[in-house]
Design a protein around this motif. Structure first.
Motif, PDB file in Angstrom:
ATOM      1  N   ILE A  36      75.607  57.947  44.380  1.00  0.00           N
ATOM      2  CA  ILE A  36      74.770  59.144  44.353  1.00  0.00           C
ATOM      3  C   ILE A  36      75.644  60.383  44.380  1.00  0.00           C
ATOM      4  O   ILE A  36      76.503  60.540  45.255  1.00  0.00           O
ATOM      5  CB  ILE A  36      73.801  59.184  45.549  1.00  0.00           C
ATOM      6  CG1 ILE A  36      72.964  57.911  45.626  1.00  0.00           C
ATOM      7  CG2 ILE A  36      72.897  60.395  45.472  1.00  0.00           C
ATOM      8  CD1 ILE A  36      72.010  57.887  46.798  1.00  0.00           C
ATOM      9  N   GLY A  38      75.470  64.801  44.037  1.00  0.00           N
ATOM     10  CA  GLY A  38      74.562  65.940  44.142  1.00  0.00           C
ATOM     11  C   GLY A  38      75.151  66.991  45.045  1.00  0.00           C
ATOM     12  O   GLY A  38      76.080  66.728  45.820  1.00  0.00           O
ATOM     13  N   LYS A  44      70.465  63.803  49.257  1.00  0.00           N
ATOM     14  CA  LYS A  44      71.111  62.491  49.176  1.00  0.00           C
ATOM     15  C   LYS A  44      70.963  61.713  50.484  1.00  0.00           C
ATOM     16  O   LYS A  44      70.563  60.550  50.489  1.00  0.00           O
ATOM     17  CB  LYS A  44      72.595  62.664  48.818  1.00  0.00           C
ATOM     18  CG  LYS A  44      72.850  63.443  47.542  1.00  0.00           C
ATOM     19  CD  LYS A  44      74.323  63.528  47.201  1.00  0.00           C
ATOM     20  CE  LYS A  44      75.150  64.256  48.232  1.00  0.00           C
ATOM     21  NZ  LYS A  44      74.775  65.687  48.366  1.00  0.00           N
ATOM     22  N   SER A  45      71.318  62.355  51.584  1.00  0.00           N
ATOM     23  CA  SER A  45      71.225  61.673  52.876  1.00  0.00           C
ATOM     24  C   SER A  45      69.776  61.408  53.269  1.00  0.00           C
ATOM     25  O   SER A  45      69.478  60.402  53.925  1.00  0.00           O
ATOM     26  CB  SER A  45      71.919  62.504  53.966  1.00  0.00           C
ATOM     27  OG  SER A  45      73.304  62.601  53.699  1.00  0.00           O
ATOM     28  N   ASP A 147      77.081  56.477  53.616  1.00  0.00           N
ATOM     29  CA  ASP A 147      76.990  57.930  53.480  1.00  0.00           C
ATOM     30  C   ASP A 147      78.311  58.547  53.927  1.00  0.00           C
ATOM     31  O   ASP A 147      78.500  58.851  55.101  1.00  0.00           O
ATOM     32  CB  ASP A 147      75.821  58.464  54.311  1.00  0.00           C
ATOM     33  CG  ASP A 147      75.465  59.899  53.959  1.00  0.00           C
ATOM     34  OD1 ASP A 147      76.255  60.547  53.256  1.00  0.00           O
ATOM     35  OD2 ASP A 147      74.397  60.367  54.386  1.00  0.00           O
ATOM     36  N   VAL A 177      76.779  57.328  48.969  1.00  0.00           N
ATOM     37  CA  VAL A 177      76.829  58.784  48.830  1.00  0.00           C
ATOM     38  C   VAL A 177      78.264  59.225  49.054  1.00  0.00           C
ATOM     39  O   VAL A 177      78.866  58.887  50.083  1.00  0.00           O
ATOM     40  CB  VAL A 177      75.914  59.476  49.854  1.00  0.00           C
ATOM     41  CG1 VAL A 177      76.081  60.991  49.773  1.00  0.00           C
ATOM     42  CG2 VAL A 177      74.466  59.083  49.638  1.00  0.00           C
ATOM     43  N   HIS A 179      81.322  62.528  47.801  1.00  0.00           N
ATOM     44  CA  HIS A 179      81.773  63.626  46.945  1.00  0.00           C
ATOM     45  C   HIS A 179      83.062  63.263  46.212  1.00  0.00           C
ATOM     46  O   HIS A 179      83.577  64.070  45.444  1.00  0.00           O
ATOM     47  CB  HIS A 179      81.997  64.884  47.790  1.00  0.00           C
ATOM     48  CG  HIS A 179      80.729  65.501  48.292  1.00  0.00           C
ATOM     49  ND1 HIS A 179      79.852  66.175  47.468  1.00  0.00           N
ATOM     50  CD2 HIS A 179      80.179  65.534  49.525  1.00  0.00           C
ATOM     51  CE1 HIS A 179      78.825  66.610  48.186  1.00  0.00           C
ATOM     52  NE2 HIS A 179      78.993  66.227  49.431  1.00  0.00           N
ATOM     53  N   PHE A 194      71.372  63.899  41.715  1.00  0.00           N
ATOM     54  CA  PHE A 194      70.278  64.656  42.309  1.00  0.00           C
ATOM     55  C   PHE A 194      70.213  66.041  41.689  1.00  0.00           C
ATOM     56  O   PHE A 194      71.214  66.753  41.620  1.00  0.00           O
ATOM     57  CB  PHE A 194      70.492  64.797  43.822  1.00  0.00           C
ATOM     58  CG  PHE A 194      69.663  63.843  44.629  1.00  0.00           C
ATOM     59  CD1 PHE A 194      68.416  64.219  45.081  1.00  0.00           C
ATOM     60  CD2 PHE A 194      70.128  62.578  44.920  1.00  0.00           C
ATOM     61  CE1 PHE A 194      67.638  63.346  45.821  1.00  0.00           C
ATOM     62  CE2 PHE A 194      69.371  61.707  45.657  1.00  0.00           C
ATOM     63  CZ  PHE A 194      68.114  62.088  46.111  1.00  0.00           C
ATOM     64  N   ILE A 199      65.880  62.578  40.630  1.00  0.00           N
ATOM     65  CA  ILE A 199      67.097  61.863  40.283  1.00  0.00           C
ATOM     66  C   ILE A 199      67.135  61.589  38.791  1.00  0.00           C
ATOM     67  O   ILE A 199      66.109  61.329  38.160  1.00  0.00           O
ATOM     68  CB  ILE A 199      67.231  60.531  41.062  1.00  0.00           C
ATOM     69  CG1 ILE A 199      66.006  59.620  40.848  1.00  0.00           C
ATOM     70  CG2 ILE A 199      67.466  60.788  42.529  1.00  0.00           C
ATOM     71  CD1 ILE A 199      66.171  58.239  41.451  1.00  0.00           C
ATOM     72  N   TYR A 212      77.339  66.512  36.729  1.00  0.00           N
ATOM     73  CA  TYR A 212      77.506  66.957  38.107  1.00  0.00           C
ATOM     74  C   TYR A 212      78.302  68.265  38.160  1.00  0.00           C
ATOM     75  O   TYR A 212      77.946  69.203  38.888  1.00  0.00           O
ATOM     76  CB  TYR A 212      78.216  65.860  38.902  1.00  0.00           C
ATOM     77  CG  TYR A 212      78.596  66.222  40.312  1.00  0.00           C
ATOM     78  CD1 TYR A 212      77.639  66.622  41.243  1.00  0.00           C
ATOM     79  CD2 TYR A 212      79.922  66.147  40.729  1.00  0.00           C
ATOM     80  CE1 TYR A 212      77.992  66.941  42.549  1.00  0.00           C
ATOM     81  CE2 TYR A 212      80.279  66.458  42.035  1.00  0.00           C
ATOM     82  CZ  TYR A 212      79.317  66.860  42.932  1.00  0.00           C
ATOM     83  OH  TYR A 212      79.670  67.168  44.222  1.00  0.00           O
TER      84      TYR A 212
END
Length: 222
Positions: A36, A38, A44-45, A147, A177, A179, A194, A199, A212
């Motif tokens: 994921i 976003g 996301k969380s 996450d 999740v 970055h 996201f 989504i 993204y």
């Protein structure tokens, strides 16, 4: 299989309800690794918590035909006045597994030493995350919710987490999740982006990552 149908999640604010998830439809099958991406605050969380059952959807349904972990390194279910060992004993009791069979693993993996016998109230956030990850690995789930867990600890501990999760449990479903684009690209075979509470799904990482980056360049509003 995990099936989300028209899932919406709202939170009350002083200016009125804020909708974080808007009619999400998603299927996660056994063995799939779903990444994921976003912006911060995109939801996301929230999606992870709804899938795991920590929060109910405002509307829509979540059907689970697989056992689902709590978010790895999440410590919200721990009791601050209990020791690390007592929290492990409590969670083993909830999931119906033998505490004694898992104690040595948690001791070795968490690397917390004597702190396992101290109440969690004296733990740092990193120590709590180490304990949570170690305990998570003692329960055999069909789907793991991840996450940003790989931000826990030093390089050697993060590498140990990767081996335990992505090598020893490579056949498990995962919702991840992060970055870190390199981390997602090397781990996942499906990708969700996201955007405005919805989504968009992609099979190709390079394509989703370009979208993204475009999203990050847009003005952000809350």
């Amino acid at each position: 299989m995990i099936q989300l149908t028209d899932v919406t999640k709202q939170y009350p604010t002083k200016s009125g309800p804020r909708t974080i998830l808007k009619g999400i439809n998603l299927t996660i099958r056994k063995g799939e690794h779903v990444g994921i991406l976003g912006r911060n605050g995109a939801g996301k969380s929230t999606l992870v918590r709804v899938i795991g059952g920590a929060e109910p959807p405002t509307t829509g349904t979540v059907e689970r035909e697989m056992s689902v972990s709590w978010p790895l390194a999440f410590t919200g279910g721990f009791h601050a006045k209990l020791t690390g060992i007592d929290n492990l004993r409590f969670i083993c009791r909830i999931y119906g597994v033998d505490f004694h069979d898992r104690l040595d693993f948690v001791k070795d993996f968490s690397e917390l030493g004597a702190y396992l016998y101290e109440p969690l109230g004296v733990y740092s956030s990193g120590m709590r995350a180490r304990l949570a990850f170690a305990i998570s690995m003692t329960i055999d789930f069909d789907c793991y919710l991840i996450d940003e867990v790989m931000a826990v600890g030093d390089d050697s501990f993060r590498e140990k987490c990767k081996v335990e999760l992505f090598e020893k449990r490579a056949d498990k479903a995962m919702l991840i999740v992060s970055h870190s684009h390199r981390y997602l690209k090397g781990t996942c075979n499906r990708f969700l982006l996201f955007r405005d509470g919805t989504i968009q799904e992609y099979d190709d990482f390079d394509e989703v990552y370009e979208k993204y980056k475009e999203l990050l360049a847009e003005p952000q509003t809350f």
